[in-house]
Design an enzyme around this catalytic site. Structure first.
Site, short mmCIF file in Angstrom:
data_model
loop_
_atom_site.label_atom_id
_atom_site.label_comp_id
_atom_site.label_asym_id
_atom_site.label_seq_id
_atom_site.Cartn_x
_atom_site.Cartn_y
_atom_site.Cartn_z
CB CYS A 120 -0.79 0.35 1.21
SG CYS A 120 -1.46 1.30 1.49
CB CYS A 161 -2.84 4.13 6.31
SG CYS A 161 -4.03 4.11 6.99
CB CYS A 211 -1.33 -1.68 7.27
SG CYS A 211 -3.15 -2.28 6.45
CB CYS A 260 -8.76 0.67 1.69
SG CYS A 260 -7.98 -0.45 3.63
CD GLU A 275 -24.45 -10.52 21.47
OE1 GLU A 275 -23.00 -10.39 21.59
OE2 GLU A 275 -24.47 -8.96 21.83
CG ASP A 312 -16.39 -15.04 19.33
OD1 ASP A 312 -14.61 -15.00 20.09
OD2 ASP A 312 -16.97 -15.17 18.75
CB CYS A 350 -10.25 -10.75 19.01
SG CYS A 350 -11.73 -10.23 19.81
N1 SAH Z 1 -19.72 -15.22 18.57
C1 SAH Z 1 -19.91 -14.45 17.77
C2 SAH Z 1 -19.80 -13.02 17.93
C3 SAH Z 1 -18.39 -12.94 18.97
S1 SAH Z 1 -17.71 -11.17 19.75
C4 SAH Z 1 -19.04 -14.31 16.23
O1 SAH Z 1 -18.07 -15.08 16.05
O2 SAH Z 1 -19.99 -13.69 15.40
C5 SAH Z 1 -18.57 -10.84 20.69
C6 SAH Z 1 -19.57 -10.09 21.64
O3 SAH Z 1 -20.01 -10.61 22.49
C7 SAH Z 1 -20.52 -9.56 20.25
O4 SAH Z 1 -21.48 -9.59 19.72
C8 SAH Z 1 -20.82 -7.99 21.87
O5 SAH Z 1 -21.85 -7.49 21.49
C9 SAH Z 1 -20.99 -9.04 23.00
N2 SAH Z 1 -20.58 -9.12 23.99
C10 SAH Z 1 -20.01 -7.69 24.59
N3 SAH Z 1 -19.84 -8.07 26.13
C11 SAH Z 1 -20.61 -8.93 26.70
C12 SAH Z 1 -21.00 -9.20 27.46
N4 SAH Z 1 -20.92 -8.50 29.02
N5 SAH Z 1 -21.98 -10.03 27.76
C13 SAH Z 1 -22.83 -10.68 26.37
N6 SAH Z 1 -21.81 -10.56 25.39
C14 SAH Z 1 -20.83 -9.61 25.39
#
Ligand code: SAH
Length: 442
Positions: A71, A77, A80, A157, A323, A371, A398
Site C-alpha cells: 500500500c 495510515c 495496517c 484500501c 449476548e 467468544d 481476539c
Molecule cells: N460469536 C460471535 C460474536 C463474537 S464478538 C461471532 O463470532 O460473530 C463478541 C460479542 O460479545 C459481541 O457480539 C458483543 O456484543 C458481545 N458482548 C460484549 N460484552 C458482552 C457481555 N458482557 N455479555 C454478553 N455478550 C457480550
C-alpha cells in the site's frame, strides 16, 4: 541512556504491536518498523523507567523478511501495522505473541500451534468503517494517522473488499457533488461475501440535509448491489462511532450472508466476523474441538447474531446463546427461524450474569463455546462455568492478553488447556485470533 542519543543495536523480537525490540545492555527499546535479526542505527525518542522508544535511522543488516509495502499509504495510515513484514513473518510474529502471553501471563506449559494463514491476503475485509472529513474544503475519506485524528485520504484500501472500495469511490463522488461531506462523520460499509449484498450506513451529524434523497437514488442506481442504506445519527462528542437513532433510507435494515451453508441477517449494529473466508475455518475448527456427538447441551456465550451456536446446533442436542447487544439477539432469533433451527434459544443478557444465574439454579451444561470481545471474560463467568460442570470449553479470543489472563483462572477452576490454534483473520494488521480447547480435569 538519554533522549536523542544514537545507538547501534540488533532487533531480537517483537512487541505485541509488532514493533521491533532492541536491547541495549539489557534495556529494551521499542522500534517501529524494525524486523527481527535486523541491525541498525537508532535514535532514542523516549526513555521510561524500564523501557524506551527509538526510531530507526539506518539499517546495517536487513532481514530477508522485509518487503516493500503493497500500500502506498502504509507509512502514514494507522490502519495496517505490518506492511513491511512478509506474510510468513507476520504469522510467525502472531504465533510468538500468543506463546509469549501463555508463558508469561497464563504461566501454562502449552505449545501454541502454527497460525492458520490466509491464502489471499488482499481485499479480504467485509466491513469498512471509514472516517469522512474536509481539509481545505477538499473531501477526505480514509483511516486516521496513528495516534491522531487526521484522516489520511485514500480512494482504495487494499485490505477491504472490492465492493467496499467501489462504494467508497461512489460515495466520495456524491459527497463532493452534493457538498454534504461536513454532515458525514463516517461511512460504515458491510459486504455480504457470499451473497454480494451491500449495506451502507451513513453516520451523520444531522438527520436531514439537502439532497438526501438524491444521494440515495444515485447510489442505488449506480450500484444495484447496495441493498440497504441506513442513516445513523451520531451527535455525540466522544469517539464512539455509531449513534443510537437510525432510519432506513433504502431497502431493508439488514443484508444477508452465508457461513457453512446457513443464512445470516446482519444489521448495522450487530457484530459479524470481518474475514469471511477465515471465519469458515475458525468456526469449523472451534466446533471440531468441541467434540460434539449430538447429545450435548451447548452454551454459546457472547454469541453475536448466533453464528457459532447455529452451526454447532446440527451436532448438539440443544444450544443456548447469550449476548448483550439486543440488535444482535434480534438478528439471532430471526436467523434461527430463517434456517429452520429449532434446538436453539437466545437470551439477551450479560454473559456473566446469565452464567451465574445458571450456576445458582443448579443447571448443568456439557460444552461452553465462548467468544468474548477483546476485553475478555470475567472471573465470575469462569467460576460459573465450573459450577455448571461444563466438561469442555472452546474459547475463541481476539485478545491474546485477556485470553491468557482468563486461562490462568480456568486452570485454578480445574480446566486444563489442551492446545492453542491461532487463525489469521487480519493480514497486515496486528490483531490476533486464537482458539483454545480446555477440558475439565477434576
Ligand atoms: N460469536 C460471535 C460474536 C463474537 S464478538 C461471532 O463470532 O460473530 C463478541 C460479542 O460479545 C459481541 O457480539 C458483543 O456484543 C458481545 N458482548 C460484549 N460484552 C458482552 C457481555 N458482557 N455479555 C454478553 N455478550 C457480550
Amino acid at each position: 541512556m538519554k533522549k536523542n542519543e544514537h545507538v547501534n543495536g540488533i532487533c531480537c523480537g517483537y512487541t505485541k504491536d509488532g514493533h521491533g525490540v532492541v536491547k541495549i545492555d539489557g534495556f529494551p527499546l521499542f522500534v517501529k518498523g524494525m524486523l527481527e535479526n535486523e541491525e541498525g542505527e537508532l535514535v532514542i525518542t523516549m526513555v521510561k523507567k524500564s523501557y524506551g522508544y527509538a526510531r530507526l535511522l539506518n539499517l546495517h543488516k536487513t532481514s530477508a523478511e522485509r518487503v516493500k509495502p503493497v500500500c502506498p499509504l502504509a507509512k502514514q495510515c494507522g490502519g495496517c501495522q505490518l506492511q513491511h513484514m512478509s506474510y510468513k513473518e507476520q504469522l510467525r510474529y502472531k504465533k510468538q505473541k500468543v506463546q509469549d502471553v501463555i508463558d508469561r501471563i497464563a504461566k501454562l506449559d502449552l505449545k501454541v500451534e502454527d497460525v492458520l494463514g490466509m491464502e489471499h491476503q488482499l481485499y479480504y475485509r467485509n466491513k469498512g468503517q471509514i472516517p469522512v472529513g474536509l481539509k481545505n474544503n477538499i473531501v477526505q475519506t480514509g483511516f486516521y494517522r496513528i495516534n491522531s485524528n487526521e484522516i489520511i485520504d485514500m480512494n482504495t484500501c487494499l485490505i477491504q473488499s472490492e465492493r467496499i472500495n467501489t462504494v467508497l469511490a461512489v460515495m466520495k463522488e456524491l459527497l463532493v457533488s452534493y457538498e454534504n461531506a461536513s454532515v458525514f462523520r463516517h461511512l460504515l460499509i458491510k459486504d455480504g461475501f457470499h451473497t454480494g449484498e451491500v449495506m451502507v450506513v451513513w453516520i451523520t451529524r444531522k438527520k436531514n440535509f439537502p439532497h438526501k434523497e438524491d444521494m440515495v437514488k444515485e447510489l442505488v442506481d449506480r450500484l444495484p448491489f447496495v441493498k440497504s442504506i441506513v442513516l445513523n445519527l451520531n451527535t455525540r462528542e466522544d469517539n464512539v462511532i455509531l449513534g443510537e437513532e437510525e432510519e432506513v433510507l433504502y431497502g431493508q435494515s439488514f443484508i444477508t450472508d452465508t457461513i457453512h451453508g446457513l443464512k445470516f441477517h446482519i444489521s448495522s449494529k450487530s457484530f459479524y466476523q470481518v474475514n469471511p473466508v477465515q471465519t469458515e475455518y475458525l468456526y469449523g475448527k472451534a466446533i471440531e474441538l468441541a467434540g460434539l456427538t449430538g447429545k450435548e447441551l451447548v452454551l454459546d456465550a457472547y454469541c453475536g447474531i448466533g453464528t457459532i451456536g447455529m452451526i454447532a446446533s446440527k451436532q448438539a442436542n440443544t444450544v443456548i446463546g447469550v449476548e448483550l447487544n439486543s440488535d444482535a439477539v434480534k438478528d439471532a432469533i430471526q436467523n434461527a427461524k430463517m434456517n429452520g433451527i429449532r434446538n436453539i434459544r437466545f437470551f439477551c443478557n450479560d454473559a456473566t450474569k446469565f452464567m451465574m444465574q445458571m450456576a445458582m439454579t443448579g443447571d448443568t451444561v456439557d460444552v461452553v463455546l465462548m467468544d468474548p470481545p477483546r476485553s475478555g471474560s470475567t472471573e465470575e463467568f469462569i467460576r460459573a462455568v465450573a459450577a455448571v460442570k461444563a466438561k469442555r470449553v472452546v474459547y475463541i479470543s481476539c485478545g491474546p492478553e485477556t485470553l491468557a489472563r482468563d486461562l490462568e483462572i480456568f486452570a485454578k477452576c480445574g480446566y486444563r488447556a489442551q492446545g492453542a490454534w491461532p487463525v489469521d483473520m487480519f493480514a497486515f494488521v496486528d490483531h490476533t485470533e486464537c482458539i483454545v480447547k480446555l477440558e475439565r480435569v477434576n
